[in-house]
Design a protein around this motif. Sequence first.
Motif, PDB file in Angstrom:
ATOM      1  N   GLN A 168       1.011  -1.675 -12.035  1.00  0.00           N
ATOM      2  CA  GLN A 168       0.263  -0.872 -12.621  1.00  0.00           C
ATOM      3  C   GLN A 168      -0.759  -1.433 -10.841  1.00  0.00           C
ATOM      4  OE1 GLN A 168       0.308   0.446 -14.940  1.00  0.00           O
ATOM      5  NE2 GLN A 168       2.940   0.017 -15.360  1.00  0.00           N
ATOM      6  N   LYS A 169      -0.429  -1.263 -10.128  1.00  0.00           N
ATOM      7  CA  LYS A 169      -2.277  -1.334  -9.673  1.00  0.00           C
ATOM      8  C   LYS A 169      -1.773   0.110  -8.162  1.00  0.00           C
ATOM      9  CE  LYS A 169      -1.982  -6.160  -9.189  1.00  0.00           C
ATOM     10  NZ  LYS A 169      -2.668  -6.520 -10.944  1.00  0.00           N
ATOM     11  N   SER A 170      -3.456   0.537  -7.827  1.00  0.00           N
ATOM     12  CA  SER A 170      -2.872   1.473  -7.011  1.00  0.00           C
ATOM     13  C   SER A 170      -2.868   1.507  -5.512  1.00  0.00           C
ATOM     14  CB  SER A 170      -4.724   2.155  -7.095  1.00  0.00           C
ATOM     15  OG  SER A 170      -5.679   1.420  -6.242  1.00  0.00           O
ATOM     16  N   PRO A 171      -2.341   1.594  -5.004  1.00  0.00           N
ATOM     17  CA  PRO A 171      -3.081   1.770  -3.065  1.00  0.00           C
ATOM     18  C   PRO A 171      -4.229   1.658  -2.350  1.00  0.00           C
ATOM     19  CG  PRO A 171      -1.838   3.796  -3.126  1.00  0.00           C
ATOM     20  CD  PRO A 171      -2.304   3.371  -4.751  1.00  0.00           C
ATOM     21  N   ARG A 172      -5.186   1.287  -3.366  1.00  0.00           N
ATOM     22  CA  ARG A 172      -6.757   1.759  -2.913  1.00  0.00           C
ATOM     23  C   ARG A 172      -6.559  -0.439  -3.078  1.00  0.00           C
ATOM     24  NH1 ARG A 172     -11.755   0.181  -4.155  1.00  0.00           N
ATOM     25  NH2 ARG A 172     -13.522   1.465  -2.577  1.00  0.00           N
ATOM     26  N   PHE A 230       4.551 -13.413  -4.507  1.00  0.00           N
ATOM     27  CA  PHE A 230       5.494 -13.035  -4.999  1.00  0.00           C
ATOM     28  C   PHE A 230       5.760 -12.386  -6.401  1.00  0.00           C
ATOM     29  CE2 PHE A 230       6.836 -16.733  -2.268  1.00  0.00           C
ATOM     30  CZ  PHE A 230       8.589 -16.663  -1.812  1.00  0.00           C
ATOM     31  N   LYS A 231       4.618 -12.747  -7.490  1.00  0.00           N
ATOM     32  CA  LYS A 231       4.665 -12.072  -8.582  1.00  0.00           C
ATOM     33  C   LYS A 231       4.386 -10.190  -8.243  1.00  0.00           C
ATOM     34  CE  LYS A 231       1.869 -10.923 -11.602  1.00  0.00           C
ATOM     35  NZ  LYS A 231       1.731  -9.030 -12.140  1.00  0.00           N
ATOM     36  N   LEU A 232       3.354 -10.084  -7.404  1.00  0.00           N
ATOM     37  CA  LEU A 232       3.713  -8.623  -6.750  1.00  0.00           C
ATOM     38  C   LEU A 232       5.013  -8.146  -6.546  1.00  0.00           C
ATOM     39  CD1 LEU A 232      -0.326  -8.216  -4.943  1.00  0.00           C
ATOM     40  CD2 LEU A 232       0.500  -7.756  -7.195  1.00  0.00           C
ATOM     41  N   LEU A 233       5.771  -8.985  -5.439  1.00  0.00           N
ATOM     42  CA  LEU A 233       7.072  -8.212  -5.361  1.00  0.00           C
ATOM     43  C   LEU A 233       8.274  -8.340  -6.749  1.00  0.00           C
ATOM     44  CD1 LEU A 233       8.640  -7.827  -2.951  1.00  0.00           C
ATOM     45  CD2 LEU A 233       9.385 -10.236  -3.369  1.00  0.00           C
ATOM     46  N   SER A 234       7.933  -8.915  -7.805  1.00  0.00           N
ATOM     47  CA  SER A 234       8.447  -8.616  -8.596  1.00  0.00           C
ATOM     48  C   SER A 234       7.990  -7.271  -9.540  1.00  0.00           C
ATOM     49  CB  SER A 234       7.911 -10.025  -9.618  1.00  0.00           C
ATOM     50  OG  SER A 234       9.268  -9.947 -10.643  1.00  0.00           O
ATOM     51  N   ASP A 235       6.806  -7.290  -9.656  1.00  0.00           N
ATOM     52  CA  ASP A 235       6.449  -5.897  -9.993  1.00  0.00           C
ATOM     53  C   ASP A 235       7.216  -5.866  -9.614  1.00  0.00           C
ATOM     54  OD1 ASP A 235       4.965  -7.935 -11.952  1.00  0.00           O
ATOM     55  OD2 ASP A 235       2.347  -6.682 -10.842  1.00  0.00           O
ATOM     56  N   PHE A 236       7.231  -5.126  -7.818  1.00  0.00           N
ATOM     57  CA  PHE A 236       7.959  -3.890  -7.767  1.00  0.00           C
ATOM     58  C   PHE A 236       9.156  -3.577  -7.994  1.00  0.00           C
ATOM     59  CE2 PHE A 236       3.827  -3.667  -4.979  1.00  0.00           C
ATOM     60  CZ  PHE A 236       3.460  -1.941  -4.962  1.00  0.00           C
ATOM     61  N   LYS A 237       9.762  -5.094  -8.027  1.00  0.00           N
ATOM     62  CA  LYS A 237      11.321  -4.520  -8.139  1.00  0.00           C
ATOM     63  C   LYS A 237      11.818  -4.071  -9.218  1.00  0.00           C
ATOM     64  CE  LYS A 237      14.800  -8.181  -8.305  1.00  0.00           C
ATOM     65  NZ  LYS A 237      15.562  -9.851  -8.616  1.00  0.00           N
ATOM     66  N   VAL A 262       1.107  -1.523  -0.149  1.00  0.00           N
ATOM     67  CA  VAL A 262      -0.093   0.233  -0.448  1.00  0.00           C
ATOM     68  C   VAL A 262       1.029   1.514  -0.129  1.00  0.00           C
ATOM     69  CG1 VAL A 262      -1.767   1.319   1.601  1.00  0.00           C
ATOM     70  CG2 VAL A 262      -2.246  -0.887   1.194  1.00  0.00           C
ATOM     71  N   TYR A 263       1.797   1.760   0.989  1.00  0.00           N
ATOM     72  CA  TYR A 263       2.868   2.213   1.230  1.00  0.00           C
ATOM     73  C   TYR A 263       3.169   2.935  -0.011  1.00  0.00           C
ATOM     74  CZ  TYR A 263       0.831   1.955   5.770  1.00  0.00           C
ATOM     75  OH  TYR A 263       0.058   2.277   7.294  1.00  0.00           O
ATOM     76  N   HIS A 264       4.247   1.456  -0.403  1.00  0.00           N
ATOM     77  CA  HIS A 264       5.073   1.240  -1.870  1.00  0.00           C
ATOM     78  C   HIS A 264       3.954   1.320  -2.980  1.00  0.00           C
ATOM     79  CE1 HIS A 264       8.842  -1.021  -3.613  1.00  0.00           C
ATOM     80  NE2 HIS A 264       8.700   0.139  -4.114  1.00  0.00           N
ATOM     81  N   ALA A 265       3.256   1.167  -3.398  1.00  0.00           N
ATOM     82  CA  ALA A 265       2.506   1.933  -4.533  1.00  0.00           C
ATOM     83  C   ALA A 265       1.883   3.785  -4.537  1.00  0.00           C
ATOM     84  CB  ALA A 265       1.636   1.101  -4.288  1.00  0.00           C
ATOM     85  N   GLY A 266       1.741   4.104  -3.087  1.00  0.00           N
ATOM     86  CA  GLY A 266       1.953   5.393  -2.878  1.00  0.00           C
ATOM     87  C   GLY A 266       3.476   6.403  -2.857  1.00  0.00           C
TER      88      GLY A 266
END
Length: 143
Positions: free
Chosen positions: A114-118, A102-109, A30-34
Amino acid sequence: MSLLMLYKGLHIAFMVAWFAGIFYLPRLFVYHAGNQSAEVDAIFKVMERRLLYFVTPFAVLTLVFGLLLIYNYGAAWFKASSWLHYKLLLVMFLYAYHGYCFKLLSDFKHDRNQKSPRFYRIFNELPVLVMFAIILLAVMKPV
């Protein structure tokens, strides 16, 4: 002390440790996406990776001791315990959820989120609801 009680205690302890991470990781997302800062982004990447890799062994050990419990109770008990079959379906969802992390972690890495904090706020609530259902099934054994 019986082996069965040891398995049950370890199953619960590892489940609690696993859930601590599963509850916190999406909150970091959440915090990372924002976040807009490159320096803070690098810190989140490290925190998220370390947390996910730290709690993954707890997920594995939860499974190991859960399977040992089923094995020790026996096939007849397993077959007659309909509540457990529902619990296991929910548990499979949790392992899929964990894998998706793990997939979300890879996306951030790779800076592909593309996903919002919401989205992550809602994503963060899913394991809480599933945990409540699992605990109620295990305690009440309704079916």
